[in-house]
Design a protein around this motif. Sequence first.
Motif, short mmCIF file in Angstrom:
data_model
loop_
_atom_site.label_atom_id
_atom_site.label_comp_id
_atom_site.label_asym_id
_atom_site.label_seq_id
_atom_site.Cartn_x
_atom_site.Cartn_y
_atom_site.Cartn_z
N PHE A 14 0.52 -0.60 -1.94
CA PHE A 14 0.11 0.81 -1.93
C PHE A 14 -0.03 1.26 -0.48
O PHE A 14 -1.02 0.94 0.20
N ALA A 15 0.98 1.98 -0.01
CA ALA A 15 0.99 2.48 1.37
C ALA A 15 1.02 3.99 1.40
O ALA A 15 1.39 4.59 2.42
N ALA A 16 0.63 4.61 0.29
CA ALA A 16 0.68 6.07 0.19
C ALA A 16 -0.54 6.71 0.83
O ALA A 16 -1.60 6.09 0.93
N GLN B 218 0.38 -9.72 -7.32
CA GLN B 218 -0.38 -9.41 -6.10
C GLN B 218 -0.34 -7.90 -5.87
O GLN B 218 0.73 -7.28 -5.98
N PHE B 219 -1.49 -7.33 -5.57
CA PHE B 219 -1.57 -5.91 -5.24
C PHE B 219 -2.08 -5.82 -3.80
O PHE B 219 -3.17 -6.29 -3.49
N VAL B 220 -1.27 -5.22 -2.95
CA VAL B 220 -1.59 -5.09 -1.53
C VAL B 220 -1.96 -3.64 -1.25
O VAL B 220 -1.18 -2.72 -1.50
N MET B 221 -3.16 -3.43 -0.72
CA MET B 221 -3.66 -2.10 -0.41
C MET B 221 -3.71 -1.89 1.11
O MET B 221 -4.32 -2.70 1.83
N VAL B 222 -3.10 -0.82 1.58
CA VAL B 222 -3.24 -0.44 2.98
C VAL B 222 -4.45 0.48 3.07
O VAL B 222 -4.45 1.60 2.56
N SER B 223 -5.51 0.00 3.71
CA SER B 223 -6.76 0.72 3.79
C SER B 223 -6.98 1.20 5.24
O SER B 223 -6.03 1.63 5.88
N ALA B 224 -8.19 1.11 5.73
CA ALA B 224 -8.51 1.55 7.08
C ALA B 224 -9.66 0.72 7.62
O ALA B 224 -10.57 0.33 6.88
N ALA C 170 -12.35 7.94 0.20
CA ALA C 170 -11.24 7.57 -0.69
C ALA C 170 -10.86 6.11 -0.51
O ALA C 170 -10.69 5.37 -1.49
N LYS C 171 -10.71 5.68 0.75
CA LYS C 171 -10.33 4.30 1.01
C LYS C 171 -11.40 3.31 0.54
O LYS C 171 -11.09 2.26 -0.03
N HIS C 172 -12.65 3.65 0.78
CA HIS C 172 -13.77 2.78 0.39
C HIS C 172 -13.74 2.51 -1.11
O HIS C 172 -13.82 1.36 -1.55
N HIS C 173 -13.63 3.58 -1.88
CA HIS C 173 -13.72 3.41 -3.33
C HIS C 173 -12.43 2.86 -3.92
O HIS C 173 -12.48 2.11 -4.92
N THR D 297 -4.80 -8.12 -1.94
CA THR D 297 -4.96 -8.23 -0.48
C THR D 297 -5.19 -6.82 0.04
O THR D 297 -4.40 -5.91 -0.24
N ILE D 298 -6.29 -6.64 0.76
CA ILE D 298 -6.59 -5.35 1.39
C ILE D 298 -6.38 -5.51 2.89
O ILE D 298 -6.97 -6.40 3.51
N VAL D 299 -5.55 -4.66 3.46
CA VAL D 299 -5.29 -4.69 4.90
C VAL D 299 -5.92 -3.45 5.51
O VAL D 299 -5.63 -2.32 5.09
N ARG D 300 -6.80 -3.67 6.49
CA ARG D 300 -7.54 -2.57 7.11
C ARG D 300 -7.13 -2.42 8.57
O ARG D 300 -7.78 -2.98 9.48
#
Length: 210
Positions: A72-74, A107-113, A132-135, A148-151
Amino acid sequence: MNVFVIGANGQIGKQLVERLHEEGKHQVTAMVRKQEQLDDFTSKGYQAVLGDLEGDVSSLEQAMSGMDVIVFAAGSGGSTGADKTLLIDLDGAAKSIEAAKNGNVKQFVMVSALKAEDRSAWPEEMKPYYVAKHHADRLLEESGLTYTIVRPGALTDDAGTGKVKTGDVSTGEIPRADVAAFLAHLIGHDAAHNQAIDLVKGDTAIEDTL
């Protein structure tokens, strides 16, 4: 592995699709919102499908059918208001997580902050984005999916260096190209499973991380 990139027309997503396609280790499918974007991807030989994060979960589930990894890079982008941030960065992520659960992805990869987990660190002018990113991150952590969450830190358009710093990072910046390279590296990597990883530019070669 079959990798599905949500937000593939964004700056990180597009570079990730290109990198995965060039490396050839995985089959990559780009999800885009507009027909002209799909035409652009397919004209370059990339696999692409149409999908809308403001649509329903079942349509997302159909779009990602057969995929092993979801990235998820949206994002709604800096030029939109808090309403779009809520609809895309939070609810779009929530729908994608729900669709991924229904599809049994690996695997679900989240692009966070960077510092999305720490409310005290959020800059006032960007609070809706960090909310939004937190929740979205918390929903993923609690979903039961392997995640995997990438911040990443502050994003730049500088040329990638191929080197990063991970771990406990309080501040910093990173080229989008290096974020894309790091995402490509961690796909299918067991050491990245169920981890939240802070990421800024540094001195460690990406291939030596994890």
